[in-house]
Scaffold this active site. Structure first.
Site, PDB file in Angstrom:
ATOM      1  CG  ASP A 187       9.036   7.663 -10.323  1.00  0.00           C
ATOM      2  OD1 ASP A 187       9.074   6.601  -9.720  1.00  0.00           O
ATOM      3  OD2 ASP A 187       8.549   8.690  -9.813  1.00  0.00           O
ATOM      4  CD  GLU A 247       2.898   1.271  -9.173  1.00  0.00           C
ATOM      5  OE1 GLU A 247       3.654   2.201  -8.838  1.00  0.00           O
ATOM      6  OE2 GLU A 247       3.290   0.078  -9.226  1.00  0.00           O
TER       7      GLU A 247
END
Length: 845
Positions: free
Chosen positions: A581, A813
């Site tokens: 990302d 996460e």
């Protein structure tokens, strides 16, 4: 992680023709007499003409068919044309007993408890319950962080027949167990049972809640088939039948409820094609009852021919109830009561205990942790594999694909639907990402294949069958209404020029290596071999798609396509396709870029393809080409020329870059009325081609790929980089970006918090740890140094994840590099579950 896809209507060409235009004229020519000769000639001509008419008729049909179908096919873009090869899921190993054994399961990971079949239009079941939040009743059903549950997740799950989950919602403890079995009289897929056990702990302000609980168990038929209400549902001790029905796939079925506790049961029936918003229906119905009658209970009424039945189960806590789904023949026979009994009560208790023992035994056999780790770590390890397997879902639908040339993911008008497809896959996170992600799945399968090879091959096969004619696989799968309901519209569209790391090859490479060293049983070896033999043509197409669409200007160079070179709002244009990302790349995206991580992914791909070719003795042109590609991409000198920076002692991306970039507030006028401020990018110096000075996991990909010789000084520099506390090292794991980077923990836009700019990610730590383990076992001057760093990093990762799990009840996460606290998505049971492989010291080949 984000996705893309769009929708457009396709028109079908149609053709109609007047019957008179196609009828042959069989009248004799004018002026002919009716003599014998003329009659004889007429007979001959008639036969000829009849033959010609038949030919003409079929010719016209052929023309009409080609006017309709081929033109439609020609108008169908290549991007939505399936790959022209036999599907992997049509292999015999995925049919018969295997397919039936996986028919029913907890395949709806987006809800707290959801059961469905692996079929496009299934009978589905699920659970809701009432809780209290801010003094108001609220319904729990779909997994979401805003529910603020203290804990939920599968503590044990075998991926097939059994799972045990514990949910803690304020003062209520709800345990759900799932059991599936197959008997002689069972319908296709067998029978299943759910046990619900509720306990409440009194605390100040919750006396009323802790005295009773309201559960809602439901059945819904996605095909719209009518469901029948059972017998006297209020007198549950006298008649356990809740509902019944019939389907083509499983035959007749019944749903029974059994309990030794005093239950109050009510119901409501609905008829609607929309199953994904079922909780809204129930809440509206309950709200109406409260407003009209002042009671919190379903009305015991139903729409005509309902395809959804909801049963409210209310009782004082603690209480336990069993729900049994019985299908197939013999539902009217004396054995029915025996079958219901075997799925409820003491019989169910015994079976659940046996399944728990089997899970524990298989866990130890698969990962061998006893006498290696403490009990808290083993409990967390069981939850890691249990949650991953319990998070496997089945989805059916059509992805939305951007039409080639339109790369704006927010534009939904210029898109087209992929073909209808099914996907059986694990998911990264039940509340945040309850759908398939291509590169995540590669890491998931490193765990799953070690637990159940056949499930793993099934999942990988489903993914490869999503390949289009060009060898492209959409990187995010948002299939069906339930999946779509969890995704913002701007992230639905998939862009066909964009890829995702081919991480599935990590698992496939393991399987190939295992076959070569005779690691598997004969049956497992046969299954893997037949799978790889059929998959080879698809894997070749996938490799060629990457090799052509993601190639750079220099031979052996690659870069992730899809970066936005026009953005004025991002500090550093994101590279979503890389999976990392906002990890900083060149400040100005261009075709001159070279991404070191993608180069190493291509080495993995080439090496995997070469290994498969060797396995099947494919000493043909393609096999040699893969071998040559491996030599090129593993060439240490070429790698160093392209990506190594001696000053930093590591590998870096190459591109058009400047460090003099910042975000500044700028005022703009909207119309003639008012001014507004926005945060925009400001470039203070012109970019130049060169290595990009940002250090992180990308810099370590050549180390991860084990390209660096064991006696090279560059290896020592990589080890120093990893262990430097001022750069990557923390006592919780390795940072995702060096602390010395100019973009360390910097927002990428006004609202985009740093994602891969500092926090600790388990997948990259696992890959780095894997190579530390490799170099610690290879002769060389840095072997002991690698071993010391390996042991320290392994201990830090295990300790931090286990402590977070026991303290907060979830895997996360990512983890904060400053204090080790979990952050990002909660209940992230995807690659964070790799902590189990770290415990087991099980790494990719």
């Amino acid at each position: 992680m984000a996705g893309a896809g769009r929708r457009s209507a396709r028109s079908r060409a149609s053709s109609s023709r007047d019957d008179d235009d196609t009828k042959p004229n069989l009248r004799p020519p004018r002026g002919r007499g009716r003599n014998h000769t003329s009659i004889g000639i007429f007979n001959v001509d008639l036969r000829v003409l009849l033959g010609l008419s038949v030919i003409a008729f079929f010719a016209i049909l052929f023309l009409i068919y080609n006017l309709i179908n081929p033109i439609e096919q020609a108008q169908t873009p290549r991007v939505v044309t399936p790959f022209p090869a036999p599907k992997l899921m049509d292999l015999p190993q995925f049919q018969g007993e295997h397919k039936e054994s996986l028919y029913w399961g907890t395949y709806r990971p987006n809800v707290y408890l959801g059961i469905r079949a692996r079929a496009p239009r299934s009978l589905i079941a699920g659970l809701m319950w009432i809780s209290i939040k801010d003094g108001r009743y609220v319904m729990r059903h779909v997994c979401q962080d805003s529910d603020e549950l203290s804990k939920y997740g599968w503590e044990q799950h075998d991926g097939r027949n059994f799972g045990h989950q514990v949910i803690v919602d304020q003062d209520m403890n709800l345990a759900t167990s799932f059991l599936k079995s197959k008997g002689e009289d069972s319908g296709y897929g067998g029978d299943w049972a759910v046990r619900l056990y509720v306990q409440n702990h009194k605390s100040k302000g919750y006396e009323e809640l802790s005295s009773s609980a309201h559960l809602f168990f439901y059945l819904a038929d996605e095909d719209g088939n009518a469901l029948n209400i059972g017998g006297d549902t209020l007198g549950i001790h006298e008649n356990s039948l809740l509902a019944s029905g019939s389907r083509m796939d499983i035959g007749s079925w019944q749903l029974h409820l059994k309990s030794l506790d005093d239950l109050e049961v009510h119901y409501a029936g609905f008829k609607t094609p929309h199953v994904h918003n079922l909780s809204d229906l129930v809440q509206e119905n309950l709200g109406l009852q409260v407003r009209k009658f002042g009671r919190l209970q379903l009305p015991d009424t139903s729409d005509d021919s309902p395809n959804i039945l909801v049963f409210q189960i209310s009782a004082r806590t603690p209480f336990r109830t069993d729900v049994a789904f019985i299908s197939g023949t013999g539902l009217e026979s004396p054995r029915l009561e025996e079958r219901v009994g075997s799925h409820t009560g003491s019989s169910l208790t015994s079976q659940l205990k046996e399944k728990q023992r089997e899970f524990d035994a298989k866990f130890e056999k698969s990962f061998n942790l006893v006498d290696k780790l403490d009990s808290e770590s083993i409990v967390a390890g069981k939850a890691a594999i249990g949650n991953l397997l319990g998070g496997i879902g089945y989805f059916f639908g059509q992805s939305k694909i951007a039409i080639s040339g339109n790369m704006n993911p927010g534009n939904h008008d210029d898109s087209i639907l992929y073909w209808p497809a099914e996907l059986y896959t694990a998911v990264p996170s039940r509340p945040f990402f309850p759908r398939g992600f291509l590169w995540d799945e590669g890491f998931h399968q490193l765990l799953v294949w070690r637990w159940d090879i056949h499930i793993s091959l099934d999942i990988i096969g489903h993914w490869l069958d999503l390949m289009n004619i060009d060898g492209w696989i959409p990187r995010e799968q948002i299939l069906g209404a339930e999946a779509l309901s969890k995704v913002p519209s701007d992230y639905v569209v998939q862009i066909p020029t964009n890829g995702n790391p081919p991480a599935l090859l990590l698992a496939l490479n393991d399987l190939v290596h295992g076959v070569k060293i005779n690691k598997f049983t004969a049956a497992e070896t046969d299954a893997i071999s037949s799978f790889l033999e059929r998959a080879f043509v698809r894997l070749e197409a996938w490799f060629q798609w990457f090799n052509t669409t993601q190639s750079g200007k220099e031979v052996g160079s690659y870069y992730w396509h899809g970066r936005d070179h026009t953005t004025t709002r991002e500090l550093n244009p994101k590279t979503l396709t890389s999976g990392l990302d906002d990890y900083p790349r060149a400040s100005h995206p261009s075709e001159d870029e070279r991404h070191v991580d993608l180069r190493c992914w291509m080495l993995l791909a080439a090496d995997c393809m070469h290994s498969i070719a060797e396995l099947f003795e494919k000493e043909n042109k393609s096999g040699k080409e893969y071998g040559n590609k491996v030599k090129l991409l593993s060439d240490f000198e070429i790698l160093n020329q392209m990506h190594y920076d001696d000053a930093y002692g590591t590998y870096l991306d190459f591109g058009n870059h400047t460090e003099k970039v910042r975000l500044v507030w700028k005022e703009t006028t909207v119309g003639h009325n008012y001014a507004t401020r926005e945060l925009v990018r400001e470039v203070l110096e012109s970019p130049k081609l060169g290595l990009v000075p940002h250090i992180g996991p990308v810099s370590l990909f050549p180390f991860i790929a084990r390209i660096i010789p064991a006696d090279s000084r560059i290896l020592e520099k990589q080890l120093d980089l990893i262990s430097n506390r001022s750069i990557l090292w923390t006592k919780f794991g390795l940072r995702s970006l060096a602390k010395t980077s100019s973009l360390y923990m910097k927002y990428n836009t006004e609202h985009d918090a740093p994602y891969w700019r500092g926090p600790i990610w388990m997948n990259m730590n696992y890959m780095i740890l894997s190579s530390l383990h490799h170099y610690s076992g290879v002769d060389g001057p840095y072997r002991e140094k690698a071993r010391t760093i390996y042991e320290d990093l392994r201990g830090n990762l295990i300790r931090n994840v286990v402590q977070n799990y026991h303290k907060n009840g979830f895997f996360r996460e990512q983890y904060d590099q400053r204090n080790g606290k979990g952050k990002g998505a909660r209940v992230f049971n995807g690659w964070t579950s790799l902590v189990l492989l770290i415990m087991a010291e099980a790494y990719p080949s």
